[in-house]
Design an enzyme around this catalytic site. Structure first.
Site, short mmCIF file in Angstrom:
data_model
loop_
_atom_site.label_atom_id
_atom_site.label_comp_id
_atom_site.label_asym_id
_atom_site.label_seq_id
_atom_site.Cartn_x
_atom_site.Cartn_y
_atom_site.Cartn_z
N PRO A 128 60.98 22.77 -18.03
CA PRO A 128 61.44 21.54 -17.06
C PRO A 128 62.98 21.97 -16.74
O PRO A 128 63.30 21.30 -15.56
CB PRO A 128 61.50 20.21 -17.79
CG PRO A 128 59.94 20.76 -18.69
CD PRO A 128 60.76 22.25 -19.05
N GLY A 242 57.30 43.17 -12.28
CA GLY A 242 56.77 41.78 -11.80
C GLY A 242 57.09 41.36 -10.57
O GLY A 242 56.02 40.90 -9.83
N ILE A 337 51.42 32.39 17.58
CA ILE A 337 49.71 33.04 18.43
C ILE A 337 49.05 32.30 18.39
O ILE A 337 48.59 32.28 19.55
CB ILE A 337 49.96 34.84 17.84
CG1 ILE A 337 51.32 35.18 17.75
CG2 ILE A 337 49.21 35.63 18.04
CD1 ILE A 337 51.00 37.03 17.45
N GLU A 363 58.93 34.07 -10.21
CA GLU A 363 59.98 35.65 -10.28
C GLU A 363 61.39 36.03 -9.89
O GLU A 363 61.17 36.94 -9.87
CB GLU A 363 58.72 36.92 -10.23
CG GLU A 363 57.27 36.54 -11.04
CD GLU A 363 56.69 37.11 -11.38
OE1 GLU A 363 57.16 38.61 -11.75
OE2 GLU A 363 55.18 37.86 -11.56
N SER A 366 64.87 33.75 -4.04
CA SER A 366 65.44 34.45 -3.24
C SER A 366 67.01 34.34 -3.08
O SER A 366 67.82 35.90 -3.43
CB SER A 366 65.30 34.42 -1.77
OG SER A 366 63.77 34.90 -0.67
N GLU A 367 67.97 33.41 -3.73
CA GLU A 367 69.01 33.75 -4.12
C GLU A 367 69.30 34.16 -5.22
O GLU A 367 69.98 35.54 -5.25
CB GLU A 367 69.67 31.93 -4.28
CG GLU A 367 69.75 31.21 -2.82
CD GLU A 367 67.68 30.85 -2.39
OE1 GLU A 367 67.58 30.34 -1.65
OE2 GLU A 367 67.02 30.67 -3.15
#
Length: 380
Positions: A128, A242, A337, A363, A366-367
């Site tokens: 947490p 990973g 589309i 995992e 993006s930062e």
């Protein structure tokens, strides 16, 4: 793209694709809607070596190379991303660390059952109050004679609802900061091992993500992986591999979205012609195809570096960053589309769009990937 693959890699692709289209495609939609883990398919996958992709054959694995590793995950994720996630985590951050850091006794004890898919693995790091900041974990493992007594609350555990063998990150020396974190192997069924409720997630609904709590869980000291204080080193090594798997997963999802869009564009007619004849649709599909192919090259490059025994941390982070980012973009374009039908559960792109979003989170967000890349570029 195929020029980077050996004939063996291409044979693996053909085999996995045929299996997934036969066994997973007919039930992929139901697995998502029912939030069901397909044990009947997992058993067959285990016999084919998909849960021990790179594990040596003498330990029950398939003995494949890193390129086959990403190809297998890409193909499974193309049909069912939740099972692709299971395969990636099981191989990349459970079996791989055991093979790399485990003693011979530990390898003989746990790897064969994992490699054959008889037991499923989980990587228990997130808590947490500790996610991207892995050094902030609060789980403890106190030494008591020849045992550790573990107390932990791990959340968002991929495979958590079905995992038999867990790599649990805990503090063995609370005063040593990040150097006091260790990895201890804990088996399901150990007294004090409690599986929490499954998370009701937006996507990846075929994967039983849950919390895992340990209450005064006594584990033999022989279950310590590597050595005391090696936790973050083991975790980072596992995540390098990973992340490559998650990049392959995102690639598989994006490839599926592209294929669905091409199929739909050729069938759907507006203004008396298939919408594929309209330049606006053609431009969108061109962008999708270019981004998917670029992601594939980055994923395969990372795998090739790993195969050659060269540093691949930065390449793996780049592949994960780019593949996950374009996965969200490509699945969004696929919905565009399809128009209103793309927002309906009657078409696969709706599910693909939900599955895509989380690949930018787990995992390493993006930062976090950008931080890893920047450190490599700046030589830190």
């Amino acid at each position: 793209m195929d020029t980077l693959l050996s004939e063996k890699n291409r044979a693996v692709r053909r085999s996995v694709r045929a299996f997934c289209e036969r066994e997973l495609l007919p039930i992929a939609k139901d697995l998502d809607q029912e939030t069901r883990f397909p044990w009947e398919v997992v058993e067959k996958m285990g016999k084919l070596g998909y849960f021990g992709i790179e594990a040596p054959k003498e330990l029950g694995g398939a003995g494949m190379d890193p390129l086959s590793y990403v190809v297998v995950i890409e193909e499974i994720s193309r049909i069912c991303a939740g099972l692709g996630l299971c395969t990636s985590v099981h191989n990349g951050v459970v079996v791989h660390p055991l093979l790399t850091f485990g003693s011979e006794e530990q390898k003989q004890r746990w790897v064969p059952a994992l490699a054959r898919g008889e037991k499923i693995g989980a990587f228990c790091l997130t808590e947490p109050n500790a996610g991207s900041d892995a050094a902030s974990i609060e789980a403890t493992a106190a030494r008591d004679g020849d045992h550790y007594v573990i107390n932990a609350n791990k959340v968002f555990v991929t495979n958590g609802g079905v995992a038999d063998i867990c790599l649990v990150f805990s503090r063995t020396d609370p005063k040593a900061g990040s150097r006091g974190i260790s990895v201890i192997i804990v088996e399901r069924g150990t007294p004090g091992f409690v599986v929490g409720n499954l998370e009701d997630l937006s996507g990846m609904r075929a994967n039983p993500v849950s919390s895992i709590r340990l209450y005064d869980c006594r584990v033999p000291s022989g279950n310590l992986l590597g050595g005391e204080g090696m936790g973050l080193r083991i975790g980072l090594a596992g995540l390098d591999t990973g992340r490559m798997g998650i990049a392959a997963q995102a690639l598989g999802i994006a490839q599926a979205a592209l294929e669905e869009s091409v199929r739909y564009a050729k069938q759907r007619r507006q203004f008396k012609v298939p919408i594929a004849n309209h330049q606006a649709i053609q431009m969108t599909i061109a962008d999708m195809a270019t981004q998917v192919e670029a992601a594939r090259l980055m994923v395969y490059r990372a795998a090739l570096l790993r195969k050659a025994g060269k540093p691949f941390t930065q390449a793996s982070a780049m592949a994960k960053l780019y593949a996950s980012e374009i996965c969200s973009k490509v699945t969004d374009m696929a919905i565009q589309i399809h128009g209103g039908y793309g927002y309906s559960k009657s078409y696969p792109v709706e599910r693909l769009h939900r599955d895509a979003r989380v690949t930018r989170l787990y995992e390493g967000t993006s930062e976090i990937q950008r931080i890893v890349i920047a450190r490599g570029v700046l030589g830190e």
